[in-house]
Structures are given as C-alpha cells and as structure tokens.
Design an enzyme around this catalytic site. Sequence first.
Site, PDB file in Angstrom:
ATOM      1  N   TYR A   1      -8.888   4.835   8.584  1.00 32.62           N
ATOM      2  CA  TYR A   1      -9.005   5.107  10.019  1.00 32.62           C
ATOM      3  C   TYR A   1     -10.102   6.160  10.181  1.00 32.62           C
ATOM      4  O   TYR A   1      -9.963   7.269   9.660  1.00 32.62           O
ATOM      5  CB  TYR A   1      -7.696   5.664  10.586  1.00 32.62           C
ATOM      6  CG  TYR A   1      -6.576   4.651  10.659  1.00 32.62           C
ATOM      7  CD1 TYR A   1      -5.782   4.347   9.552  1.00 32.62           C
ATOM      8  CD2 TYR A   1      -6.301   3.993  11.859  1.00 32.62           C
ATOM      9  CE1 TYR A   1      -4.761   3.422   9.642  1.00 32.62           C
ATOM     10  CE2 TYR A   1      -5.265   3.062  11.953  1.00 32.62           C
ATOM     11  CZ  TYR A   1      -4.510   2.778  10.838  1.00 32.62           C
ATOM     12  OH  TYR A   1      -3.487   1.856  10.927  1.00 32.62           O
TER      13      TYR A   1
ATOM     14  N   PRO B   1      -3.430  -0.740  19.267  1.00 36.63           N
ATOM     15  CA  PRO B   1      -3.185  -1.118  17.865  1.00 36.63           C
ATOM     16  C   PRO B   1      -3.369   0.001  16.833  1.00 36.63           C
ATOM     17  O   PRO B   1      -3.059  -0.202  15.665  1.00 36.63           O
ATOM     18  CB  PRO B   1      -4.194  -2.248  17.617  1.00 36.63           C
ATOM     19  CG  PRO B   1      -5.247  -2.080  18.654  1.00 36.63           C
ATOM     20  CD  PRO B   1      -4.588  -1.447  19.838  1.00 36.63           C
TER      21      PRO B   1
ATOM     22  N   LYS C   1       1.784  -0.554  15.305  1.00 39.46           N
ATOM     23  CA  LYS C   1       3.218  -0.525  15.612  1.00 39.46           C
ATOM     24  C   LYS C   1       3.719  -1.759  16.374  1.00 39.46           C
ATOM     25  O   LYS C   1       4.925  -1.996  16.446  1.00 39.46           O
ATOM     26  CB  LYS C   1       3.556   0.734  16.434  1.00 39.46           C
ATOM     27  CG  LYS C   1       3.478   2.006  15.627  1.00 39.46           C
ATOM     28  CD  LYS C   1       4.610   2.085  14.623  1.00 39.46           C
ATOM     29  CE  LYS C   1       4.370   3.076  13.522  1.00 39.46           C
ATOM     30  NZ  LYS C   1       4.531   2.547  12.180  1.00 39.46           N
TER      31      LYS C   1
ATOM     32  N   TYR D   1       4.180   6.336  10.108  1.00 41.98           N
ATOM     33  CA  TYR D   1       3.430   5.156   9.673  1.00 41.98           C
ATOM     34  C   TYR D   1       4.325   4.159   8.933  1.00 41.98           C
ATOM     35  O   TYR D   1       4.245   2.953   9.170  1.00 41.98           O
ATOM     36  CB  TYR D   1       2.242   5.579   8.798  1.00 41.98           C
ATOM     37  CG  TYR D   1       1.144   4.551   8.772  1.00 41.98           C
ATOM     38  CD1 TYR D   1       0.242   4.438   9.825  1.00 41.98           C
ATOM     39  CD2 TYR D   1       1.022   3.665   7.707  1.00 41.98           C
ATOM     40  CE1 TYR D   1      -0.748   3.478   9.829  1.00 41.98           C
ATOM     41  CE2 TYR D   1       0.023   2.700   7.692  1.00 41.98           C
ATOM     42  CZ  TYR D   1      -0.859   2.617   8.753  1.00 41.98           C
ATOM     43  OH  TYR D   1      -1.852   1.660   8.754  1.00 41.98           O
TER      44      TYR D   1
ATOM     45  N   HIS E   1       0.841  -1.196   0.000  1.00 40.29           N
ATOM     46  CA  HIS E   1       0.000   0.000   0.000  1.00 40.29           C
ATOM     47  C   HIS E   1       0.874   1.244   0.000  1.00 40.29           C
ATOM     48  O   HIS E   1       1.773   1.366   0.823  1.00 40.29           O
ATOM     49  CB  HIS E   1      -0.876   0.050   1.258  1.00 40.29           C
ATOM     50  CG  HIS E   1      -1.998  -0.942   1.242  1.00 40.29           C
ATOM     51  ND1 HIS E   1      -3.031  -0.900   2.124  1.00 40.29           N
ATOM     52  CD2 HIS E   1      -2.241  -2.000   0.432  1.00 40.29           C
ATOM     53  CE1 HIS E   1      -3.866  -1.886   1.873  1.00 40.29           C
ATOM     54  NE2 HIS E   1      -3.404  -2.574   0.852  1.00 40.29           N
TER      55      HIS E   1
HETATM   56  C1  PHB Z   1      -5.142  -4.896  10.903  1.00 42.93           C
HETATM   57  O1  PHB Z   1      -5.252  -5.040   9.678  1.00 42.93           O
HETATM   58  O2  PHB Z   1      -5.382  -5.832  11.685  1.00 42.93           O
HETATM   59  C2  PHB Z   1      -4.734  -3.575  11.446  1.00 42.93           C
HETATM   60  C3  PHB Z   1      -4.389  -2.569  10.579  1.00 42.93           C
HETATM   61  C4  PHB Z   1      -3.999  -1.336  11.083  1.00 42.93           C
HETATM   62  C5  PHB Z   1      -4.015  -1.099  12.435  1.00 42.93           C
HETATM   63  C6  PHB Z   1      -4.360  -2.118  13.320  1.00 42.93           C
HETATM   64  C7  PHB Z   1      -4.730  -3.356  12.822  1.00 42.93           C
HETATM   65  O3  PHB Z   1      -3.672   0.121  12.917  1.00 42.93           O
END
Ligand code: PHB
Length: 389
Positions: A197, A289, A293, A381, A68
């Site tokens: 997000y 999460p 990270k 990120y 990505h």
């Molecule tokens: C996930 O795909 O499980 C995932 C992706 C981004 C995050 C947390 C979990 O910030």
Amino acid sequence: MAIIGAGPAGLLLSHLLHLHGIANVLLESRSREYCEGRVRAGVLEQGTVDILDEAGVAERLHREGLRHTGFEMHFRGQRHRIALDELTGGKSIVVYGQQEVVKDLIARRLADQGDVRFDARDVKLSGVETETPIVRFSHGAQQVELSCDYAVGCDGFHGICRGEFPAHVLKTYDRIYPFAWLGILAEAPPAQHELIYAHHERGFALFSMRSPKITRLYVQCDPSDTPADWSDDRVWSELAIRLGTGEGWRPTEGPIIQKSVTPMRSFVAAPMRHQRLFLAGDAAHIVPPTGAKGMNLAVSDIIVLSRAFEMFYGRGETRGLERYSDIALRRVWKGERFSWHMTSMLHTFPEHDSFHEQMQLAELDYYTGSRAGRTTLAENYVGLPIESI
Ligand code: PHB
Ligand code: APR
C-alpha cells in the site's frame, strides 16, 4: 426462504441454510457466466477462510490461494512491513479472487441441487410486513410467484431490497471520496510476494496479485477518469513512480488483460432488518477498497444471520433474528472505520494542503514505527472477531 442476489453474501447464505436443512430459493438477475466473471477484490481474512473451510467450500482455495503473513506500507520511497502473524498470534490472510469464491459456491450449490435461478428478471418483493412475503419475477417466458417466511436482500448496493424499507425506518450514512482507483490485471509474475500500500504525492498506489503469473495493481485516479484516459504506458509509468524504491524495485510489466475504474464510497444503511426482510453485504453497506473489507463484511453478516435462522428453525427462538441488525452493524462500523482510516491516510485529497500531507506522513510513521500502531493495523487487517448471537 427467498434470497435475492448471488454474490458472495447470497451464495454463502443459501449454502449454509441448506447445510441446516432450511429450504431456500436464490434469485439472481444476471447470468451465471456474468457472476463468475466479475473481477473484484481478493483478500480473505483469516476468519473468512475458516468459515469457508467449515462450510466445506475451501478445497480449491487451499490449493490455489496465496497465504500471506504480512503486507507492506510504502511512503517517502521506503517500505515498512506489517508482520500479521507475529502481531496477531499467528493469523494471516489469503489472496484469492472474489470471483473464485463465487465460482466455488455456485458449483457447490448446483452440486447439492440447490434452487438457484440465474437470469431472474424484474424481481419484486411485497408483503414484507405480513407473515408471508411474496417475491415475483420473470424467468424465461414464465411469470413466477413465491411466498416465503423471510426474504433476504443480498442484492448489492444497486439492488431493490433496501428500497422496501419505509423511509422513516432506514437511516443512511454516506461519504463519497473525491478520487477513484484505476485497477489492472497484468500477465506478469508478481515482482514481490506481499501486497504494498503506497502513499505518494502523486496519489495512492497498490501492488497486489492473483496468482504466480498475474499481478493486480491499482493507482489513484480522478473519479471522472475512464480506462481510455489511462494508456498502458501511463499506467506503468505511474506505478513505477508511486511504488518504486531507491534500490530500483518496480512492478514487473506484462500485457494488461483487464482495466477498470472503481469509485470510492463509504455507505451504511441501518437497521439491517425490517419485519420479514433482512439485508446483508453490499445491499446494506459498502466500503472503499483500501483494506479489502468488502467481501469479508458480507461474509460476517451471513454468519450472524445464518446462526440466527438456525436458532429460529431449529429451536423456535427468535432472539437471534431480533439481534441480527445490532450485532452485524457493530462489526460493519468497525470495518467502515478501518477502511475510511486506511483511505484517509494513504490518498491525496484535492482539498488538502501541505500541512495535511505531513499529518499523513506522521500517522504512517506512527502506525509502522510503533508496535502498538502495527498491532492495530494487523488485527484489523486479519479481521476482528465476529460476536456470537
Ligand atoms: C486486490 O487484490 O484486488 C486488493 C487487495 C487489497 C485491497 C484491495 C484490493 O485493499
Ligand atoms: N434481482 C436479483 N439479483 C440482483 C438484483 C435484483 N434486482 N440486483 C442485484 N442483484 C444481484 C447482482 O447481480 C449481484 O450478483 O445481487 C448480487 C449482489 O452481489 P455483490 O454485489 O457481489 O454483493 P455481496 O454478495 O453483498 O458481496 C459484497 O461484493 O462489491 C463487492 O466489495 C464488495 O466484496 C464485496 C462484495
């Protein structure tokens, strides 16, 4: 060397030490099947991918991982893209489940005839303040005792190794958030290519994926909720409300094949070394999460630690071992800061008022509207550099 815990941290350390001819035994209390089946996060920083590549364990990751070059921030019903590659001089991330990384590392350790003992019960450490720490455990009907030069605790947040640090040596920093994430895996093709997000007055939501056929989704929930509180209908309707756009976009629905609740916590234990015992990964620190990270910090700890051991066993230099904790912790704290910030900016907090909500929206406007703001998000990120030892 003895390594305790076969998550990403312990497995990668065991493999890297093996590549440098350093003999090690890896002890894991669970079965191989359990370790390979545990569903966790799935975003690998560019640096993590490069490390797995250099270690020769990224073949399937390159085949099946989804690269990505951006992600979306969603608030006031609108999306704002963070172009990772453009903002970081060409860097990106790869979506590939943590348990897939674990499977690849286990397969490689076993193919290399590594000494990996699953189902090791009652692992106990002693003598970490002496020249030869001892690890005792039971394995089937056998009682086993190993003496080693060093022990490394890669045994996660609930492991036993952190407890071997005397109380006066270890300082802990802790924050428990007043919410959790309900996560699902759905048999549905991801309705869009990149992660989203979302900030919403009903709570945070995250759109992610595992493959072209599987969508991974999360909604902020109460920490006391269980999966039974969230019927499939309730999950889909909250996701549509929190992630939906004015143009009618919403996640594609499909059978839910996994549902679980993840608590949210920030935690750091310092230092990460006491005499002949080292800690790495979740054994020393955890992050909420938001920002993905957790595994990436475990991998960067291991890079610093494996280089320190190479210096020691290759050239007799102890400098790396002495500096490990300080160097690893500097990066850990930056990861903690980013995860805390993303969490604070995107979730609804029970104690917050409407003023605070406006502060979050102003922050989101800034971080998505200014190039400097987007660059800050993007460089964190894709992953900050790992300091050399
Ligand atoms: C996930 O795909 O499980 C995932 C992706 C981004 C995050 C947390 C979990 O910030
Ligand atoms: N003896 C042996 N093994 C143990 C013991 C013990 N007493 N206690 C725990 N373990 C094992 C666990 O069963 C687990 O397999 O240690 C392993 C720790 O692995 P992880 O929890 O995956 O931790 P780590 O390798 O540091 O990886 C961090 O995991 O939780 C996620 O978000 C986190 O992505 C991050 C990653």
